[in-house]
Design a protein around this motif. Structure first.
Motif, PDB file in Angstrom:
ATOM      1  N   ALA A  20       0.599  -1.183   0.031  1.00  0.00           N
ATOM      2  CA  ALA A  20       0.004   0.009  -0.011  1.00  0.00           C
ATOM      3  C   ALA A  20       0.912   1.157  -0.039  1.00  0.00           C
ATOM      4  O   ALA A  20       0.633   2.214  -0.690  1.00  0.00           O
ATOM      5  CB  ALA A  20      -0.866   0.029   1.265  1.00  0.00           C
ATOM      6  N   PHE A  21       1.803   1.365   0.810  1.00  0.00           N
ATOM      7  CA  PHE A  21       2.942   2.356   0.905  1.00  0.00           C
ATOM      8  C   PHE A  21       3.483   2.730  -0.520  1.00  0.00           C
ATOM      9  O   PHE A  21       3.604   3.939  -1.033  1.00  0.00           O
ATOM     10  CB  PHE A  21       3.836   2.132   2.052  1.00  0.00           C
ATOM     11  N   LEU A  22       3.846   1.668  -1.053  1.00  0.00           N
ATOM     12  CA  LEU A  22       4.597   1.782  -2.534  1.00  0.00           C
ATOM     13  C   LEU A  22       3.370   2.290  -3.541  1.00  0.00           C
ATOM     14  O   LEU A  22       3.551   3.021  -4.456  1.00  0.00           O
ATOM     15  CB  LEU A  22       5.275   0.533  -3.147  1.00  0.00           C
ATOM     16  N   ALA A  23       2.212   1.700  -3.352  1.00  0.00           N
ATOM     17  CA  ALA A  23       1.163   2.186  -4.445  1.00  0.00           C
ATOM     18  C   ALA A  23       0.801   3.449  -4.190  1.00  0.00           C
ATOM     19  O   ALA A  23       0.538   4.206  -5.493  1.00  0.00           O
ATOM     20  CB  ALA A  23      -0.040   1.112  -4.231  1.00  0.00           C
ATOM     21  N   ARG A  25       2.375   5.891  -3.469  1.00  0.00           N
ATOM     22  CA  ARG A  25       3.662   6.698  -3.966  1.00  0.00           C
ATOM     23  C   ARG A  25       4.021   6.285  -5.413  1.00  0.00           C
ATOM     24  O   ARG A  25       4.978   6.827  -5.929  1.00  0.00           O
ATOM     25  CB  ARG A  25       4.815   6.680  -2.971  1.00  0.00           C
ATOM     26  N   GLY A  26       3.041   5.455  -6.023  1.00  0.00           N
ATOM     27  CA  GLY A  26       3.399   5.290  -7.544  1.00  0.00           C
ATOM     28  C   GLY A  26       4.823   4.704  -7.668  1.00  0.00           C
ATOM     29  O   GLY A  26       5.452   4.806  -8.987  1.00  0.00           O
ATOM     30  N   ALA A  27       5.300   3.837  -6.605  1.00  0.00           N
ATOM     31  CA  ALA A  27       6.516   3.590  -6.773  1.00  0.00           C
ATOM     32  C   ALA A  27       6.635   1.881  -6.858  1.00  0.00           C
ATOM     33  O   ALA A  27       7.795   1.141  -6.701  1.00  0.00           O
ATOM     34  CB  ALA A  27       7.399   3.716  -5.558  1.00  0.00           C
ATOM     35  N   GLN A  28       5.470   1.098  -7.210  1.00  0.00           N
ATOM     36  CA  GLN A  28       5.493  -0.141  -7.358  1.00  0.00           C
ATOM     37  C   GLN A  28       6.305  -0.750  -8.631  1.00  0.00           C
ATOM     38  O   GLN A  28       6.979  -1.728  -8.606  1.00  0.00           O
ATOM     39  CB  GLN A  28       4.076  -0.796  -7.537  1.00  0.00           C
ATOM     40  N   VAL A  29       6.295  -0.128  -9.567  1.00  0.00           N
ATOM     41  CA  VAL A  29       6.880  -0.505 -11.072  1.00  0.00           C
ATOM     42  C   VAL A  29       8.289  -0.199 -10.714  1.00  0.00           C
ATOM     43  O   VAL A  29       8.963  -1.147 -11.184  1.00  0.00           O
ATOM     44  CB  VAL A  29       6.436   0.531 -12.118  1.00  0.00           C
ATOM     45  N   PHE A  30       8.755   0.778 -10.185  1.00  0.00           N
ATOM     46  CA  PHE A  30      10.121   1.026  -9.939  1.00  0.00           C
ATOM     47  C   PHE A  30      10.683  -0.272  -9.143  1.00  0.00           C
ATOM     48  O   PHE A  30      11.736  -0.752  -9.439  1.00  0.00           O
ATOM     49  CB  PHE A  30      10.596   2.256  -9.144  1.00  0.00           C
ATOM     50  N   THR A  31      10.099  -0.713  -8.132  1.00  0.00           N
ATOM     51  CA  THR A  31      10.396  -1.530  -7.038  1.00  0.00           C
ATOM     52  C   THR A  31      10.424  -2.834  -7.880  1.00  0.00           C
ATOM     53  O   THR A  31      11.568  -3.663  -7.751  1.00  0.00           O
ATOM     54  CB  THR A  31       9.271  -1.803  -5.931  1.00  0.00           C
ATOM     55  N   CYS A  32       9.611  -3.265  -8.678  1.00  0.00           N
ATOM     56  CA  CYS A  32       9.459  -4.279  -9.550  1.00  0.00           C
ATOM     57  C   CYS A  32      10.699  -4.497 -10.587  1.00  0.00           C
ATOM     58  O   CYS A  32      11.395  -5.527 -10.724  1.00  0.00           O
ATOM     59  CB  CYS A  32       8.124  -4.486 -10.142  1.00  0.00           C
ATOM     60  N   ARG A  33      10.959  -3.246 -10.988  1.00  0.00           N
ATOM     61  CA  ARG A  33      12.080  -3.289 -11.897  1.00  0.00           C
ATOM     62  C   ARG A  33      13.450  -3.571 -11.084  1.00  0.00           C
ATOM     63  O   ARG A  33      14.543  -4.175 -11.389  1.00  0.00           O
ATOM     64  CB  ARG A  33      12.343  -1.909 -12.609  1.00  0.00           C
ATOM     65  N   ALA A 254     -10.397 -13.738  -2.347  1.00  0.00           N
ATOM     66  CA  ALA A 254     -10.898 -12.684  -3.287  1.00  0.00           C
ATOM     67  C   ALA A 254     -10.726 -11.359  -2.994  1.00  0.00           C
ATOM     68  O   ALA A 254     -10.477 -10.665  -3.888  1.00  0.00           O
ATOM     69  CB  ALA A 254     -12.373 -13.259  -3.496  1.00  0.00           C
ATOM     70  N   GLU A 255     -11.020 -10.963  -1.809  1.00  0.00           N
ATOM     71  CA  GLU A 255     -10.844  -9.613  -1.390  1.00  0.00           C
ATOM     72  C   GLU A 255      -9.375  -9.230  -1.647  1.00  0.00           C
ATOM     73  O   GLU A 255      -9.163  -8.056  -1.993  1.00  0.00           O
ATOM     74  CB  GLU A 255     -11.087  -9.435   0.041  1.00  0.00           C
ATOM     75  N   VAL A 256      -8.373  -9.882  -1.516  1.00  0.00           N
ATOM     76  CA  VAL A 256      -7.126  -9.725  -1.477  1.00  0.00           C
ATOM     77  C   VAL A 256      -6.757  -9.407  -2.937  1.00  0.00           C
ATOM     78  O   VAL A 256      -6.064  -8.182  -3.625  1.00  0.00           O
ATOM     79  CB  VAL A 256      -6.018 -10.677  -1.050  1.00  0.00           C
ATOM     80  N   ALA A 257      -7.123 -10.186  -3.925  1.00  0.00           N
ATOM     81  CA  ALA A 257      -7.332 -10.104  -5.401  1.00  0.00           C
ATOM     82  C   ALA A 257      -7.708  -8.887  -5.722  1.00  0.00           C
ATOM     83  O   ALA A 257      -7.128  -8.090  -6.495  1.00  0.00           O
ATOM     84  CB  ALA A 257      -7.757 -11.293  -6.022  1.00  0.00           C
ATOM     85  N   VAL A 258      -9.076  -8.469  -5.329  1.00  0.00           N
ATOM     86  CA  VAL A 258      -9.787  -7.461  -5.868  1.00  0.00           C
ATOM     87  C   VAL A 258      -8.974  -6.030  -5.366  1.00  0.00           C
ATOM     88  O   VAL A 258      -8.932  -5.224  -6.195  1.00  0.00           O
ATOM     89  CB  VAL A 258     -11.227  -7.622  -5.347  1.00  0.00           C
ATOM     90  N   ALA A 259      -8.371  -6.259  -4.138  1.00  0.00           N
ATOM     91  CA  ALA A 259      -7.578  -4.958  -3.692  1.00  0.00           C
ATOM     92  C   ALA A 259      -6.641  -4.600  -4.594  1.00  0.00           C
ATOM     93  O   ALA A 259      -6.026  -3.326  -4.887  1.00  0.00           O
ATOM     94  CB  ALA A 259      -7.219  -5.334  -2.264  1.00  0.00           C
ATOM     95  N   GLN A 260      -5.834  -5.752  -4.997  1.00  0.00           N
ATOM     96  CA  GLN A 260      -4.701  -5.421  -5.809  1.00  0.00           C
ATOM     97  C   GLN A 260      -5.158  -4.965  -7.340  1.00  0.00           C
ATOM     98  O   GLN A 260      -4.529  -4.064  -7.841  1.00  0.00           O
ATOM     99  CB  GLN A 260      -3.829  -6.768  -6.178  1.00  0.00           C
ATOM    100  N   GLU A 264      -4.241  -1.481  -9.286  1.00  0.00           N
ATOM    101  CA  GLU A 264      -3.570  -1.532 -10.477  1.00  0.00           C
ATOM    102  C   GLU A 264      -4.483  -0.596 -11.551  1.00  0.00           C
ATOM    103  O   GLU A 264      -4.003  -0.283 -12.486  1.00  0.00           O
ATOM    104  CB  GLU A 264      -3.328  -2.857 -10.806  1.00  0.00           C
ATOM    105  N   THR A 265      -5.744  -0.521 -11.163  1.00  0.00           N
ATOM    106  CA  THR A 265      -6.676   0.141 -12.320  1.00  0.00           C
ATOM    107  C   THR A 265      -7.040   1.588 -11.839  1.00  0.00           C
ATOM    108  O   THR A 265      -7.760   2.122 -12.668  1.00  0.00           O
ATOM    109  CB  THR A 265      -8.054  -0.734 -12.312  1.00  0.00           C
ATOM    110  N   THR A 266      -6.698   1.933 -10.643  1.00  0.00           N
ATOM    111  CA  THR A 266      -6.970   3.193 -10.383  1.00  0.00           C
ATOM    112  C   THR A 266      -5.660   4.201 -10.582  1.00  0.00           C
ATOM    113  O   THR A 266      -4.599   3.539 -10.677  1.00  0.00           O
ATOM    114  CB  THR A 266      -7.535   3.342  -8.761  1.00  0.00           C
ATOM    115  N   ARG A 267      -5.759   5.401 -10.562  1.00  0.00           N
ATOM    116  CA  ARG A 267      -4.833   6.639 -10.866  1.00  0.00           C
ATOM    117  C   ARG A 267      -3.867   6.418  -9.472  1.00  0.00           C
ATOM    118  O   ARG A 267      -4.351   6.204  -8.256  1.00  0.00           O
ATOM    119  CB  ARG A 267      -5.158   7.869 -11.149  1.00  0.00           C
ATOM    120  N   SER A 268      -2.533   7.068  -9.517  1.00  0.00           N
ATOM    121  CA  SER A 268      -1.981   6.942  -8.309  1.00  0.00           C
ATOM    122  C   SER A 268      -2.224   7.473  -7.273  1.00  0.00           C
ATOM    123  O   SER A 268      -2.007   7.327  -6.299  1.00  0.00           O
ATOM    124  CB  SER A 268      -0.106   7.125  -8.773  1.00  0.00           C
ATOM    125  N   ASN A 269      -2.837   8.926  -7.760  1.00  0.00           N
ATOM    126  CA  ASN A 269      -3.476   9.718  -6.732  1.00  0.00           C
ATOM    127  C   ASN A 269      -4.690   9.618  -6.053  1.00  0.00           C
ATOM    128  O   ASN A 269      -5.238  10.111  -5.361  1.00  0.00           O
ATOM    129  CB  ASN A 269      -3.104  11.135  -7.062  1.00  0.00           C
TER     130      ASN A 269
END
Length: 379
Positions: A20-23, A25-33, A254-260, A264-269
């Motif tokens: 949640a912290f990374l999401a 701040r829009g840092a999930q993609v950077f962390t994955c890379r 199911a709730e965890v999957a929907v949360a993720q 991924e489908t909402t904007r970073s802000n």
């Protein structure tokens, strides 16, 4: 000392909180890379050692190193996807990567080269310290210690016991300092306090945190913003049937999957929260009252997310200007009630659809304007 170790061993993992912290701040993609680059580096270095005289010698050792390189490449490709991994996959990655590093180090014909390679465990230990429990960290430390000690003994047998002891000490310092330093950073972020605002199952904000965060956002923007505040309530259809048929664990997954999916489908802000069993809230702003691009994206993504549930969605849109003067908790209560009524209409219509309500002026704002006019009248 024993109590401190017991507390450390029993502390929960931080996977969802860090997610949640990374999401946010829009840092999930950077962390994955970054993780992908680290993993690919392990495989590339292992493969390059095939051409070194100090590298693996013999068919078996060389085959093991090639296997490590292939395994690391495949895992790096998974991290390169624009999709955040599940907690289970992340845990499996940590375990298998630890084993891969050990195999690569032990396969080197020169134990000095292998002992140097054990420093690679430190970065993995840092990853585990941030995301996973003490059990994963203990596993990695045991594998690290076993590998380093075995190689140090081989170096000592070559009549260089002092160098072996010093190298072993340096490896120990690196592999202890990095993970425990990372855990200290996590606690310096006041994770225990922040966890009171985080839903422990999904890692999203809870209702109270959603109200507070959205209220702060409105207070900062509403005086100058001509956009519309949109609150989206997502309620999973047939969720009770799922838990009744397959059990609570299936419902949790199911709730965890929907949360993720929502991350991924909402904007970073955008502000996203898990506020009840199978219910989620999203707050965002739009130039008009039409939030259908977001709503349809969310609805379609949930329908394709295992276990492929559908969702009834209620949407309320209201002009931002003036909302800064409203009591935030009362404002959010009123807007969420509108969204709940719209969601109920969508469910009565058969589900798997969205209904939208436009609120031209929330009651709390109208009442405040009335009181303001009353106060301005001459007495």
């Amino acid at each position: 000392m024993a109590k401190a170790l017991r507390d450390w061993w029993q502390q929960p993992g931080h996977f969802y909180w860090i997610t949640a912290f990374l999401a946010a701040r829009g840092a999930q993609v950077f962390t994955c890379r970054a993780v992908a680059l680290y993993t690919l580096g392990i495989g590339a270095i292992s493969l390059a050692m095939l051409w070194s005289p100090n590298g693996p010698d013999g068919i078996l050792a060389q085959s093991l190193v090639i296997g490590v390189a292939v395994c690391c490449t495949l895992k790096a490709l998974v991290w390169m996807r624009n999709k955040w991994p599940t907690r289970g996959w992340s845990g499996a990655y940590a375990v298998t990567t630890s084993v891969c590093i050990a195999v690569s180090c032990l396969a080197q014909s020169n134990p000095v080269a292998g002992l140097l390679g054990t420093t690679t465990f430190a970065a993995l230990a840092g990853f585990i310290a941030f995301f996973h429990t003490a059990r994963f960290l203990a596993f990695n430390l045991i594998v690290t210690a076993a590998t380093a000690v075995f190689l140090a003994v081989r170096v000592a047998e070559q009549n260089d016991a002092v160098w072996a002891a010093c190298a072993l000490a340096l490896v120990a310092v690196a592999n202890l300092a990095v993970p425990f330093g990372c855990q200290a950073v996590v606690h310096l972020l006041d994770i225990d306090v922040l966890n009171t605002e985080i839903d422990p199952l999904t890692g999203l904000l809870n209702r109270e945190a959603f109200y507070r965060t959205t209220g702060e956002f409105v207070a900062a923007r509403a005086r100058i913003d001509d956009r519309y505040l949109v609150i989206v309530l997502v309620s999973l259809d047939n969720f009770t049937l799922l838990t009744g048929t397959d059990g609570k664990v299936s419902g949790d997954r199911a709730e965890v999957a929907v949360a993720q999916t929502l991350r991924e489908t909402t904007r970073s802000n955008a502000i996203v929260a898990h506020v009840g069993e199978a219910e989620f809230l999203i707050a965002d702003t739009f130039a008009t009252t039409d939030a259908s691009p977001l709503v349809e994206r969310v609805r379609g993504a949930i329908a394709t997310t295992p276990p492929r549930l559908t969702a009834s969605i209620g949407v309320v849109a209201t002009p931002m200007r003036g909302l800064a003067d409203c009591p935030p908790h009362e404002l959010m209560d009123e807007l969420v009630v509108f969204a709940e009524e719209a969601m109920a209409d969508a469910r009565r219509a058969g589900g798997n659809m969205a209904c939208t309500v436009v609120c031209s002026m929330p009651t709390v704002l109208a009442e405040k304007n009335t009181w303001d006019r009353f106060d301005d009248e001459p007495r």
